[in-house]
Design a protein around this motif. Structure first.
Motif, PDB file in Angstrom:
ATOM      1  N   SER A 163       0.834  -1.202   0.000  1.00  0.00           N
ATOM      2  CA  SER A 163       0.000   0.000   0.000  1.00  0.00           C
ATOM      3  C   SER A 163       0.875   1.261   0.000  1.00  0.00           C
ATOM      4  O   SER A 163       0.564   2.237  -0.693  1.00  0.00           O
ATOM      5  N   GLU A 167       1.054   4.284  -2.940  1.00  0.00           N
ATOM      6  CA  GLU A 167       0.940   5.708  -2.612  1.00  0.00           C
ATOM      7  C   GLU A 167       2.186   6.479  -3.050  1.00  0.00           C
ATOM      8  O   GLU A 167       2.085   7.595  -3.579  1.00  0.00           O
ATOM      9  N   ARG A 170       2.051   7.021  -6.720  1.00  0.00           N
ATOM     10  CA  ARG A 170       1.072   8.056  -7.044  1.00  0.00           C
ATOM     11  C   ARG A 170       1.673   9.451  -6.831  1.00  0.00           C
ATOM     12  O   ARG A 170       1.535  10.336  -7.676  1.00  0.00           O
TER      13      ARG A 170
END
Length: 173
Positions: A163, A167, A170
């Motif tokens: 995760s 992120e 991104r």
């Protein structure tokens, strides 16, 4: 606290990415025009205002030329590296990826940043301490202390999770 801390760092990353892109563009532009071909004969024509042309932006921003642009590129790259690494650090400190620092995570986070932690301190004070530490280490480009803090979290069992990687991708994109 997690949201406020990561958003603060994220805003700096956005600024750093823009500054890096501008410096990189101008280094490329100066490099390409360092030995320009001889000018061809052109008729008189209107080309718009100088402020709308990229070469004028580069010349205005870096009047000393390519050396100044290269120095700024190195500086902006270093600052972007600090802000991105700090963002990764903030994500890692959220051990269970719930976008909230639990009391134990908060205590570990503060300890790894060499900040004093007192259970029950008001959240705004804790956020101010975290963002203040980021700002201080960012402006000093204190990557050594940041990496020591990351090492401290790793020694306590924290890890970059899938995760966290999503992120980070991104934010870097």
């Amino acid at each position: 606290m997690f949201q406020q801390f990561t958003q603060h760092i994220g805003r700096q990353i956005h600024k750093d990415k823009q500054a890096f892109a501008q410096a990189n563009h101008c280094v490329s532009w100066f490099y390409k025009t360092k030995h320009p071909p001889p000018p061809s004969v052109q008729g008189i024509s209107w080309k718009g205002t100088p402020s709308s042309q990229p070469e004028w932006d580069c010349l205005r921003t870096y009047p000393a030329g390519i050396d100044e642009a290269q120095n700024d590129l190195a500086r902006t790259q270093a600052l972007l590296s600090v802000s991105l690494t700090f963002y990764e650090f903030a994500l890692v400190a959220d051990r269970n990826d719930d976008a909230i620092y639990s009391p134990a995570e908060t205590q570990d986070l503060f300890r790894s940043l060499s900040l004093s932690y007192h259970d029950g301190d008001p959240t705004p004070d804790q956020v101010a301490a975290l963002t203040g530490r980021f700002d201080n280490w960012y402006h000093k480009r204190n990557m050594d202390a940041l990496m020591q803090g990351m090492s401290d979290l790793y020694e306590r069992g924290y890890r970059v999770t899938p995760s966290d990687r999503v992120e980070l991708d991104r934010v870097m994109g």
